[in-house]
Motif scaffolding. Structure first.
Motif, short mmCIF file in Angstrom:
data_model
loop_
_atom_site.label_atom_id
_atom_site.label_comp_id
_atom_site.label_asym_id
_atom_site.label_seq_id
_atom_site.Cartn_x
_atom_site.Cartn_y
_atom_site.Cartn_z
N SER A 1 -2.63 -8.01 -6.66
CA SER A 1 -2.58 -9.08 -5.67
C SER A 1 -1.76 -8.66 -4.45
O SER A 1 -2.16 -8.89 -3.30
CB SER A 1 -1.99 -10.34 -6.30
OG SER A 1 -1.85 -11.36 -5.35
N VAL A 2 -0.62 -8.01 -4.70
CA VAL A 2 0.23 -7.56 -3.60
C VAL A 2 -0.50 -6.53 -2.74
O VAL A 2 -0.52 -6.62 -1.50
CB VAL A 2 1.55 -6.98 -4.14
CG1 VAL A 2 2.35 -6.31 -3.02
CG2 VAL A 2 2.39 -8.07 -4.79
N VAL A 3 -1.12 -5.55 -3.40
CA VAL A 3 -1.82 -4.49 -2.66
C VAL A 3 -3.02 -5.07 -1.90
O VAL A 3 -3.31 -4.65 -0.77
CB VAL A 3 -2.27 -3.37 -3.62
CG1 VAL A 3 -3.10 -2.33 -2.88
CG2 VAL A 3 -1.06 -2.71 -4.25
N THR A 4 -3.71 -6.04 -2.48
CA THR A 4 -4.83 -6.68 -1.80
C THR A 4 -4.38 -7.39 -0.54
O THR A 4 -5.02 -7.32 0.51
CB THR A 4 -5.52 -7.68 -2.75
OG1 THR A 4 -6.00 -6.99 -3.91
CG2 THR A 4 -6.71 -8.34 -2.06
N ASP B 1 -10.19 0.11 2.43
CA ASP B 1 -11.62 0.11 2.12
C ASP B 1 -11.91 0.36 0.65
O ASP B 1 -13.00 0.06 0.17
CB ASP B 1 -12.34 1.17 2.96
CG ASP B 1 -12.28 0.86 4.45
OD1 ASP B 1 -12.16 -0.34 4.79
OD2 ASP B 1 -12.35 1.80 5.26
N THR B 2 -10.98 0.94 -0.07
CA THR B 2 -11.24 1.28 -1.47
C THR B 2 -10.59 0.34 -2.47
O THR B 2 -10.79 0.48 -3.67
CB THR B 2 -10.74 2.71 -1.77
OG1 THR B 2 -9.32 2.76 -1.53
CG2 THR B 2 -11.44 3.74 -0.91
N ILE B 3 -9.81 -0.64 -1.99
CA ILE B 3 -9.15 -1.58 -2.91
C ILE B 3 -10.19 -2.34 -3.71
O ILE B 3 -10.07 -2.52 -4.92
CB ILE B 3 -8.25 -2.56 -2.15
CG1 ILE B 3 -7.10 -1.80 -1.48
CG2 ILE B 3 -7.69 -3.63 -3.08
CD1 ILE B 3 -6.20 -1.07 -2.43
N GLU B 4 -11.26 -2.80 -3.05
CA GLU B 4 -12.27 -3.60 -3.73
C GLU B 4 -13.00 -2.78 -4.79
O GLU B 4 -13.48 -3.33 -5.79
CB GLU B 4 -13.29 -4.15 -2.73
CG GLU B 4 -12.72 -5.21 -1.80
CD GLU B 4 -12.25 -6.45 -2.54
OE1 GLU B 4 -12.92 -6.83 -3.52
OE2 GLU B 4 -11.22 -7.01 -2.17
N ASP B 5 -13.09 -1.45 -4.60
CA ASP B 5 -13.81 -0.61 -5.57
C ASP B 5 -13.11 -0.55 -6.91
O ASP B 5 -13.73 -0.24 -7.93
CB ASP B 5 -13.98 0.82 -5.01
CG ASP B 5 -14.86 0.84 -3.78
OD1 ASP B 5 -15.64 -0.12 -3.59
OD2 ASP B 5 -14.77 1.81 -3.01
N THR B 6 -11.82 -0.82 -6.93
CA THR B 6 -11.07 -0.71 -8.18
C THR B 6 -11.12 -1.98 -9.01
O THR B 6 -10.66 -2.00 -10.15
CB THR B 6 -9.59 -0.39 -7.89
OG1 THR B 6 -9.00 -1.47 -7.16
CG2 THR B 6 -9.47 0.89 -7.09
#
Length: 319
Positions: free
Chosen positions: A52-55, A211-216
């Protein structure tokens, strides 16, 4: 007793002993599965908070390279921030493949290895385009025997892995990324769905960017959007201390949580696969025992009938 009956009786005894072993192994695997599921449920609370924090940081564009001093280093020397966020042209892809250290786990290892090979082929990778980091002896042995580029292997992962184990793996992997051994990293593992089902996943871990947060995120984490699209609001933050110091703490924890989550998920799938395989073996043993017992009883009955017939015939001849 005829030799054929002795052979059937020996097979029944041998199968019964095998059934006892597989039943005991099933109970052990089921116990490990319950234990790691309890451990995972507690860890998921921590992982969701870090995610949540990183998002939120990604939404506020703090992960954009232009907004961060890339020369800063993490207070945790094991995981430098610059190494986690540095983007460069992809010349070589790293694959962190999670398998088990032993067999007797059904199709668990073969599915991961096959799916990893399919992933390599689908992305048109040649042996010079990828490097493998193997967590688990089965995967390491498979890839090395076939001459594939295995740059790192880690064996002896605990049945319920500890965070300390994973930090050592993350330290090595990020150091390899910083040294440009590879330019992007995918974690390949078996995702636990339920006791009977698992699904292969290949998650892009490095570099960490907005751009890669959602991929995880897992497949089931998509949020259903309402029919009326909400107004897009970009969050803004006043940071104390600086963005660099915040990322020095958050990003290493995020990287560790990704790898640790994948290994926990893979281990859960491994225990479930082992329990299922041993249950199937026990069921097959019981079916074989029933079939052999029926065969033994019929043969014994036939032998007794033959003996009675011979005695009756001999008595009739004497009269």
């Amino acid at each position: 007793m005829p030799a054929a009956l002795n052979e059937v009786k020996r097979r029944i005894s041998s199968t019964q002993k095998t059934s006892q072993i597989t039943t005991a192994m099933q109970m052990v695997s089921t116990s490990k599965l319950s234990q790691i599921q309890r451990h995972t449920s507690g860890y998921q609370v921590y992982a969701s908070k870090v995610e949540s924090v990183v998002t939120h940081l990604a939404a506020s564009h703090l992960l954009d390279s232009g907004n961060v001093d890339m020369s800063s280093t993490s207070k945790n020397d094991d995981v430098p921030v610059s190494g986690l966020m540095t983007q460069r042209p992809v010349k070589k892809t790293g694959l962190l493949v999670v398998t088990s250290d032993r067999g007797l786990v059904g199709s668990y290892n073969s599915n991961i290895i096959k799916s990893t090979n399919d992933f390599i082929n689908e992305h048109g990778k040649t042996p010079d385009d990828y490097v493998i980091m193997a967590v688990g002896g089965m995967g390491a042995d498979f890839f090395k025997k076939r001459g594939m580029n295995v740059a790192y292997e880690y064996r002896g992962v605990s049945d319920v892995p500890t965070f300390v184990e994973v930090r050592e793996i993350v330290k090595t992997v990020t150091a390899m990324y910083n040294n440009e051994v590879f330019d992007e990293l995918y974690v390949c593992y078996s995702h636990f769905v339920n006791r009977l089902t698992s699904r292969f996943r290949s998650t892009r871990m490095l570099p960490i960017t907005g751009d890669t947060i959602e991929d995880t995120k897992p497949d089931g984490d998509e949020v259903v959007q309402p029919k009326t699209a909400p107004i897009s609001i970009t969050p803004e933050y006043e940071l104390e201390p600086s963005a660099e110091e915040i990322l020095q703490v958050v990003l290493p924890q995020y990287a560790e949580s990704l790898v640790y989550g994948a290994i926990l998920d893979g281990k859960t799938s491994e225990h479930a696969s082992s329990a299922t395989a041993m249950q199937t073996a026990s069921d097959n043993a019981h079916d074989l025992i029933d079939s052999l017992s029926l065969q033994y009883n019929r043969a014994r009955q036939s032998a007794i009938t033959t003996e009675i017939t011979e005695i009756t015939g001999g008595q009739a001849a004497l009269e």
